[in-house]
Design an enzyme around this catalytic site. Structure first.
Site, short mmCIF file in Angstrom:
data_model
loop_
_atom_site.label_atom_id
_atom_site.label_comp_id
_atom_site.label_asym_id
_atom_site.label_seq_id
_atom_site.Cartn_x
_atom_site.Cartn_y
_atom_site.Cartn_z
N SER A 190 11.32 15.31 22.66
CA SER A 190 10.35 16.07 22.13
C SER A 190 9.41 16.61 22.98
O SER A 190 8.59 17.78 22.47
CB SER A 190 9.37 14.96 21.42
OG SER A 190 9.09 14.01 22.10
N LYS A 232 5.21 20.10 19.42
CA LYS A 232 4.21 20.30 18.55
C LYS A 232 3.66 21.46 18.05
O LYS A 232 3.08 21.82 17.13
CB LYS A 232 2.96 19.70 19.36
CG LYS A 232 2.94 17.86 19.44
CD LYS A 232 2.77 17.32 18.50
CE LYS A 232 2.81 15.89 18.68
NZ LYS A 232 2.63 15.20 17.38
N GLU A 273 -6.99 16.34 15.60
CA GLU A 273 -7.14 15.41 16.57
C GLU A 273 -5.80 15.27 17.42
O GLU A 273 -4.85 15.87 17.19
CB GLU A 273 -6.93 13.93 15.66
CG GLU A 273 -5.70 13.71 15.41
CD GLU A 273 -4.92 14.52 14.22
OE1 GLU A 273 -5.69 15.21 13.38
OE2 GLU A 273 -3.57 14.82 14.48
#
Lengths: 397, 278
Positions: free
Chosen positions: A383, A100, A122
């Site tokens: 991830s 991210k 969010e």
């Protein structure tokens, strides 16, 4: 299998143009109040992405703060067990524990360039929220993160991390109290403050230019992996490229590096959150794509053991790749995911995020069923790391 | 240019010197909810906005969202609501409002045909800006439904002119940068936005978002042709107000708007419409 052969037509995973279209998906389905703000973000991104100073500043941040490039780790013991060659692209080793941060740093630098004075976002699992909180602290910007109440409950560690980093976390109690509702709330909040606030979207979803922009900021995963595979594999390109898909940002970034090669692209969704595999055409949160919905057009709740995959839709570019047949989208069950997390932990000493464990679960199943032929080479994007999921896993393992 | 089933009556009322009042109700909100439509008509509504509830109403504030959730929890569906409406014989035009996902579910052409079959004259889709509206605009035009476009304080002038040109029925001016909801005072940008829309268009302009009191309505219609009242009504309904109670509230708004007109208009035109409050 030939190496590096273009297996797709030109234009796939490139600039979607001013209308932000990926085939019939994408677009700008926002209230009139947000049109100007989205256009401004698009104009700023178009300018920034070709500006050497911006690119340099992002590359420097990715190297100094994120620790890029992340390694490509051969999963030797699991590979031996499965009879394939499995390489792990280690986004779990990126600062803040997931991919991210790649996107968030890009967008936060863009926000500064645009003169915005605060970030809003969010988050589902909390990894995007932690990345936003981190970038905000790094760049000296205040941040507000919206998070479904259910996710606040099950991702307490990440909520604490965000608050420790100085970010305001706003629990959202509407609807299913998960990522979908947090996204709606963040959009409402943005409408009220487009002058000052920059909305930092966490996946390849949302109105144009977000799906494109987020993919471009995540492309670093695929570009690095492509280069690393060239050094690690005799054929230079893996037979399969596998990544988990909620909205689909880590998968989009990974696929972008391989879309022009012979590699087969596999996106792995949660059984209960399979927008690409089981969704139908719809519009939500500013974009046209595939969504889980009932016969009356009401969006239905997604269910996944991984909060980050609890989204009822999929990024528009994934829907397009599905239609083109360039990527295939499959699902795995929560049970397979937990089993995969444990197997990876015990075989390789890596506890993956439950999101990432979806990709591992498919590889395990496909090797067992023969869908992955013996000796196949597989690149899998891990991830994120599993620390945030320890309390969930503790109940199940 | 010929005007449609929604625009014609609104223009006629405006050109007759009246300020337009358009109350909103979420379809299916309570058993017997169509009673609210009758009460609105009796209280002097010039058009009624009928919300077809959606699970994720991103432009709406907490009250409308709560109303949508409540209606869906009761099993409300767009088709069910339209079937109930088709039974009514209202002499006030109805304007459906909903999010684009519901339109896309049926397909724009079928969705508009369903509206017409139910006697609905107009359609508002808040998450469908000008750029994406082409397909639905064509379908609406083909079926005789007026597709209303929204304008916001952030809309640049050239785009605003285009919105005013392509909107049908009226132009929905969003008074604030924000979601639907009651506010203590009418936002400053509202008047400026109305002026800017009227620069290049003769189409009726209704101002919505944040208008809940007679004073705000009167202030809004000093420049706009009318007002949309949504959250203030739904707050009352969610709190248990019956159709008559909400009708009484609207009658107060109607009276304030009419008094304002009487004070500012010459010569005065008596309002002889059936059901309009004195």
């Amino acid at each position: 299998m030939a190496t590096g052969v273009l297996a797709t037509r030109p234009g796939v995973m490139e600039d979607p143009g001013e209308r932000g279209r990926f085939g019939e998906y994408g677009g700008l389905y926002v209230p009139e109040s947000l049109v100007a703000a989205c256009r401004e973000v698009e104009a700023a991104f178009r300018e920034a992405r070709t500006d050497p100073a911006f690119r340099e500043s992002l590359a420097e941040s990715l190297a100094l703060h994120v620790g890029r490039p992340t390694p490509l780790t051969p999963a030797r013991r699991l590979s031996a067990e499965l009879g394939v060659t499995l390489l792990l692209k280690r986004e779990d080793l990126a600062h803040t524990g997931s991919h991210k941060i790649n996107n968030v740093l890009g967008q936060a630098l863009l926000a500064l360039r645009m003169g915005r004075t605060r970030l809003i976002a969010e988050t589902g699992a909390g990894q995007h929220g932690v990345a936003v909180a981190t970038a905000a602290a790094l760049l000296g910007l205040p941040a507000t993160v919206f998070m479904g109440e259910r996710d606040v409950e099950r991702q307490g560690l990440n909520v604490f991390r965000m608050r420790m980093l100085g970010t305001e976390v706003v629990p959202v109690g509407t609807g299913s109290r998960t990522l979908k509702d947090a996204t709606s709330e963040a959009m409402r909040h943005w409408v009220a403050d487009t002058e000052e606030a920059y909305y930092c979207v966490g996946s390849v979803i949302g109105p144009n230019p977000y799906p494109w922009m987020v993919r471009e900021f995540q492309r670093v995963i695929g570009d690095e992996a492509r280069e690393q595979c060239a050094g690690a594999l005799p054929a230079a390109v893996p037979d399969y490229v596998v990544a988990c898909v909620g909205g689909g940002s880590n998968a989009a970034g990974t696929f972008a590096g391989f879309v022009g090669t012979s590699a087969r692209l596999i996106g792995v969704e949660a059984e209960g959150g399979a927008g690409a595999a089981r969704g139908s055409l719809g519009v939500l949160h500013g974009f046209r794509s595939l969504f889980l919905q009932d016969d009356h057009g009401q969006i239905t709740e997604a269910h996944s053991i991984a909060a980050g995959l609890d989204y009822p839709g999929v990024g528009p570019e994934h829907a397009h790749l599905r239609d083109l047949g360039r990527a295939r989208y499959v699902t795995v069950s929560d049970e397979e995911v937990v089993d995969a997390a444990v197997r990876l932990a015990r075989a390789e000493g890596i506890v993956p995020a439950l999101e990432s464990a979806h990709a591992v679960a498919w590889v395990i199943r496909a090797a067992r069923t023969g869908e992955l032929p013996p000796g196949a080479t597989v690149l899998l994007t891990l991830s994120g790391r599993g620390d945030k999921d320890i309390s969930t896993l503790k109940e199940l393992v | 240019m010929s005007t449609g089933l929604l625009e014609s009556p609104l223009r006629a009322r405006r050109d007759g010197g009246h300020k337009l009042l358009m109350p909103y109700v979420t379809g299916g909100i309570t058993p017997g909810w169509t009673g609210y439509l009758r009460a609105f008509a009796a209280a002097g509504a010039d058009a009624i906005e009928l919300g077809l509830p959606f699970s994720d109403p991103t432009l709406d504030g907490a009250t409308i969202q709560e109303a949508s959730d409540a209606a869906l929890a009761r099993g409300a569906t767009a088709h069910g609501i339209l079937a109930e409406v088709a039974e009514l014989r209202l002499d006030v035009p109805l304007v459906a409002s909903t999010y684009y996902n519901l339109v896309l579910r049926d397909g724009p052409a079928e969705f508009c045909r369903a509206l017409r079959r139910a006697g609905v004259a107009g359609l508002i889709v808040p998450d469908l800006p000008l750029d994406e509206a082409g397909e639905l605009a064509d379908a609406a035009a083909a079926t005789g439904v007026d597709l209303v476009l929204l304008a916001s304080p952030a809309t640049p002038q050239r785009r605003l002119d285009e919105i005013a040109r392509r909107s049908r029925g009226f132009v929905y001016a969003v008074s604030v940068m924000g979601t639907t909801g009651e506010r203590a005072a009418l936002a400053e940008p509202a008047a400026a936005l109305t002026e800017r829309i009227k620069q290049g268009s003769d189409r009726p302009v209704l101002l919505g978002f944040g208008i809940s009191t007679p004073e705000q309505a009167v202030e809004a219609t000093r420049r706009a042709d009318g007002v949309v009242i949504g959250t203030a009504i739904m707050r009352r309904i969610l709190d248990g107000a019956a159709p008559d109670d909400v009708g009484a509230y609207l009658t107060g708004l109607r009276r304030a708007l009419d008094q304002e007109c009487d004070e500012t208009r010459w010569p005065a035109t008596p309002d002889t419409r059936r059901g309009t409050a004195p």
